[in-house]
Motif scaffolding. Sequence first.
Motif, PDB file in Angstrom:
ATOM      1  N   SER A   1      -6.908   2.384   6.480  1.00 22.00           N
ATOM      2  CA  SER A   1      -6.637   3.818   6.375  1.00 22.00           C
ATOM      3  C   SER A   1      -6.809   4.381   4.966  1.00 22.00           C
ATOM      4  O   SER A   1      -6.564   5.561   4.754  1.00 22.00           O
ATOM      5  N   GLY A   2      -7.205   3.553   4.012  1.00 20.25           N
ATOM      6  CA  GLY A   2      -7.454   4.047   2.659  1.00 20.25           C
ATOM      7  C   GLY A   2      -6.259   3.898   1.735  1.00 20.25           C
ATOM      8  O   GLY A   2      -5.165   3.564   2.146  1.00 20.25           O
ATOM      9  N   ARG A   3      -6.539   4.170   0.472  1.00 16.47           N
ATOM     10  CA  ARG A   3      -5.522   3.907  -0.553  1.00 16.47           C
ATOM     11  C   ARG A   3      -4.312   4.812  -0.433  1.00 16.47           C
ATOM     12  O   ARG A   3      -3.179   4.349  -0.526  1.00 16.47           O
ATOM     13  N   LYS A   4      -4.496   6.105  -0.242  1.00 18.90           N
ATOM     14  CA  LYS A   4      -3.343   7.015  -0.201  1.00 18.90           C
ATOM     15  C   LYS A   4      -2.520   6.822   1.069  1.00 18.90           C
ATOM     16  O   LYS A   4      -1.301   6.659   1.004  1.00 18.90           O
ATOM     17  N   ASN A   5      -3.169   6.843   2.218  1.00 17.52           N
ATOM     18  CA  ASN A   5      -2.429   6.656   3.472  1.00 17.52           C
ATOM     19  C   ASN A   5      -1.847   5.253   3.563  1.00 17.52           C
ATOM     20  O   ASN A   5      -0.741   5.072   4.083  1.00 17.52           O
ATOM     21  N   GLY A   6      -2.569   4.256   3.068  1.00 16.45           N
ATOM     22  CA  GLY A   6      -2.044   2.887   3.043  1.00 16.45           C
ATOM     23  C   GLY A   6      -0.820   2.768   2.151  1.00 16.45           C
ATOM     24  O   GLY A   6       0.139   2.071   2.476  1.00 16.45           O
ATOM     25  N   ALA A   7      -0.848   3.477   1.019  1.00 22.33           N
ATOM     26  CA  ALA A   7       0.302   3.459   0.103  1.00 22.33           C
ATOM     27  C   ALA A   7       1.520   4.109   0.748  1.00 22.33           C
ATOM     28  O   ALA A   7       2.635   3.591   0.653  1.00 22.33           O
ATOM     29  N   TRP A   8       1.301   5.242   1.425  1.00 24.21           N
ATOM     30  CA  TRP A   8       2.426   5.901   2.105  1.00 24.21           C
ATOM     31  C   TRP A   8       2.973   5.023   3.227  1.00 24.21           C
ATOM     32  O   TRP A   8       4.187   4.861   3.364  1.00 24.21           O
ATOM     33  N   ALA A   9       2.087   4.457   4.021  1.00 27.92           N
ATOM     34  CA  ALA A   9       2.529   3.607   5.138  1.00 27.92           C
ATOM     35  C   ALA A   9       3.307   2.397   4.624  1.00 27.92           C
ATOM     36  O   ALA A   9       4.379   2.072   5.140  1.00 27.92           O
ATOM     37  N   GLY A  10       2.768   1.740   3.613  1.00 28.84           N
ATOM     38  CA  GLY A  10       3.426   0.549   3.074  1.00 28.84           C
ATOM     39  C   GLY A  10       4.777   0.845   2.463  1.00 28.84           C
ATOM     40  O   GLY A  10       5.759   0.121   2.698  1.00 28.84           O
ATOM     41  N   SER A  11       4.850   1.919   1.694  1.00 25.80           N
ATOM     42  CA  SER A  11       6.115   2.222   1.019  1.00 25.80           C
ATOM     43  C   SER A  11       7.185   2.691   2.004  1.00 25.80           C
ATOM     44  O   SER A  11       8.344   2.272   1.917  1.00 25.80           O
TER      45      SER A  11
ATOM     46  N   ILE B   1       7.669   0.369  -5.660  1.00 28.01           N
ATOM     47  CA  ILE B   1       6.873  -0.836  -5.924  1.00 28.01           C
ATOM     48  C   ILE B   1       5.760  -0.994  -4.899  1.00 28.01           C
ATOM     49  O   ILE B   1       4.606  -1.263  -5.256  1.00 28.01           O
ATOM     50  N   LYS B   2       6.078  -0.835  -3.620  1.00 28.95           N
ATOM     51  CA  LYS B   2       5.062  -1.019  -2.574  1.00 28.95           C
ATOM     52  C   LYS B   2       4.012   0.097  -2.610  1.00 28.95           C
ATOM     53  O   LYS B   2       2.833  -0.156  -2.359  1.00 28.95           O
ATOM     54  N   TRP B   3       4.426   1.331  -2.924  1.00 30.06           N
ATOM     55  CA  TRP B   3       3.469   2.421  -3.016  1.00 30.06           C
ATOM     56  C   TRP B   3       2.447   2.118  -4.112  1.00 30.06           C
ATOM     57  O   TRP B   3       1.238   2.226  -3.894  1.00 30.06           O
ATOM     58  N   ILE B   4       2.933   1.725  -5.275  1.00 35.29           N
ATOM     59  CA  ILE B   4       2.031   1.429  -6.390  1.00 35.29           C
ATOM     60  C   ILE B   4       1.172   0.206  -6.072  1.00 35.29           C
ATOM     61  O   ILE B   4      -0.029   0.189  -6.369  1.00 35.29           O
ATOM     62  N   MET B   5       1.749  -0.822  -5.453  1.00 35.27           N
ATOM     63  CA  MET B   5       0.986  -2.020  -5.081  1.00 35.27           C
ATOM     64  C   MET B   5      -0.204  -1.647  -4.198  1.00 35.27           C
ATOM     65  O   MET B   5      -1.340  -2.062  -4.446  1.00 35.27           O
ATOM     66  N   ALA B   6       0.052  -0.868  -3.159  1.00 35.31           N
ATOM     67  CA  ALA B   6      -1.014  -0.469  -2.237  1.00 35.31           C
ATOM     68  C   ALA B   6      -2.028   0.445  -2.926  1.00 35.31           C
ATOM     69  O   ALA B   6      -3.235   0.324  -2.702  1.00 35.31           O
TER      70      ALA B   6
ATOM     71  N   ALA C   1      -9.296  -9.017  -4.412  1.00 38.71           N
ATOM     72  CA  ALA C   1      -9.017  -8.756  -5.830  1.00 38.71           C
ATOM     73  C   ALA C   1      -7.992  -7.627  -5.962  1.00 38.71           C
ATOM     74  O   ALA C   1      -7.055  -7.719  -6.773  1.00 38.71           O
ATOM     75  N   GLY C   2      -8.147  -6.590  -5.155  1.00 40.06           N
ATOM     76  CA  GLY C   2      -7.194  -5.482  -5.183  1.00 40.06           C
ATOM     77  C   GLY C   2      -5.807  -5.898  -4.737  1.00 40.06           C
ATOM     78  O   GLY C   2      -4.805  -5.512  -5.341  1.00 40.06           O
TER      79      GLY C   2
ATOM     80  N   TRP D   1       1.473  -6.567  -9.827  1.00 45.10           N
ATOM     81  CA  TRP D   1       2.385  -5.440 -10.058  1.00 45.10           C
ATOM     82  C   TRP D   1       3.691  -5.637  -9.296  1.00 45.10           C
ATOM     83  O   TRP D   1       4.775  -5.411  -9.827  1.00 45.10           O
ATOM     84  N   GLN D   2       3.586  -6.055  -8.023  1.00 41.48           N
ATOM     85  CA  GLN D   2       4.783  -6.229  -7.203  1.00 41.48           C
ATOM     86  C   GLN D   2       5.728  -7.259  -7.824  1.00 41.48           C
ATOM     87  O   GLN D   2       6.943  -7.022  -7.906  1.00 41.48           O
ATOM     88  N   VAL D   3       5.191  -8.374  -8.257  1.00 39.50           N
ATOM     89  CA  VAL D   3       6.021  -9.430  -8.862  1.00 39.50           C
ATOM     90  C   VAL D   3       6.720  -8.887 -10.115  1.00 39.50           C
ATOM     91  O   VAL D   3       7.932  -9.089 -10.305  1.00 39.50           O
ATOM     92  N   ILE D   4       5.974  -8.174 -10.939  1.00 37.73           N
ATOM     93  CA  ILE D   4       6.564  -7.589 -12.152  1.00 37.73           C
ATOM     94  C   ILE D   4       7.611  -6.536 -11.779  1.00 37.73           C
ATOM     95  O   ILE D   4       8.714  -6.506 -12.347  1.00 37.73           O
ATOM     96  N   GLY D   5       7.281  -5.679 -10.826  1.00 36.01           N
ATOM     97  CA  GLY D   5       8.210  -4.621 -10.412  1.00 36.01           C
ATOM     98  C   GLY D   5       9.523  -5.158  -9.885  1.00 36.01           C
ATOM     99  O   GLY D   5      10.600  -4.672 -10.249  1.00 36.01           O
TER     100      GLY D   5
END
Length: 172
Positions: free
Chosen positions: A51-61, A83-88, A108-109, A116-120
């Motif tokens: 679903s792409g970066r923005k929708n994937g970030a919203w769904a994941g977070s 954390i999950k929003w930024i990760m996605a 890679a992504g 990022w998630q581990v650091i967050g």
Amino acid sequence: MKDKKIKEMVYTSLFAALVCVATFIIKIPTPATNGYVHLGDGFIFISVLLSGRKNGAWAGSIGAALADILGGYSFYAIPTFIIKWIMAFIMGTVIEKLPDKFKHKWVAGAALGSVWQVIGYYVTASIMFGSFISAISEIPVNIFQSVVGIISAAVFMAAFKQTPLGKETLEC
């Protein structure tokens, strides 16, 4: 245009529900951290791919934060959401920015987003524990969870690519 927006909202909601279920139901307790390892990250990676970066970030977070609330970890819901929003979003950005000749740019992504998630979560746990030393014990568990997420997403995507819908939908 209106139909596209509605379709995006439906898919984002569906992926949020899948992330929530995969996080909340499919989990392995980790006594050392008083938390658990789950398959939710794999579904976050899948949601970004489909679903792409923005929708994937919203769904994941949203899905991950809901799982924290439902699972009795509400004190982690806001950090998890961020954390999950930024990760996605990192994953989706890497997919968009790497050249098409890069064969598995989603991996890679996902790996960079996982760093990022581990650091967050390390910083979050350090603040909650009041010690940057005590939070070190969570790093290996979060790395393992990220690896499990990447592997589970790879297995799902390999199977999905074999379906008629997958062949017409996927590019990366």
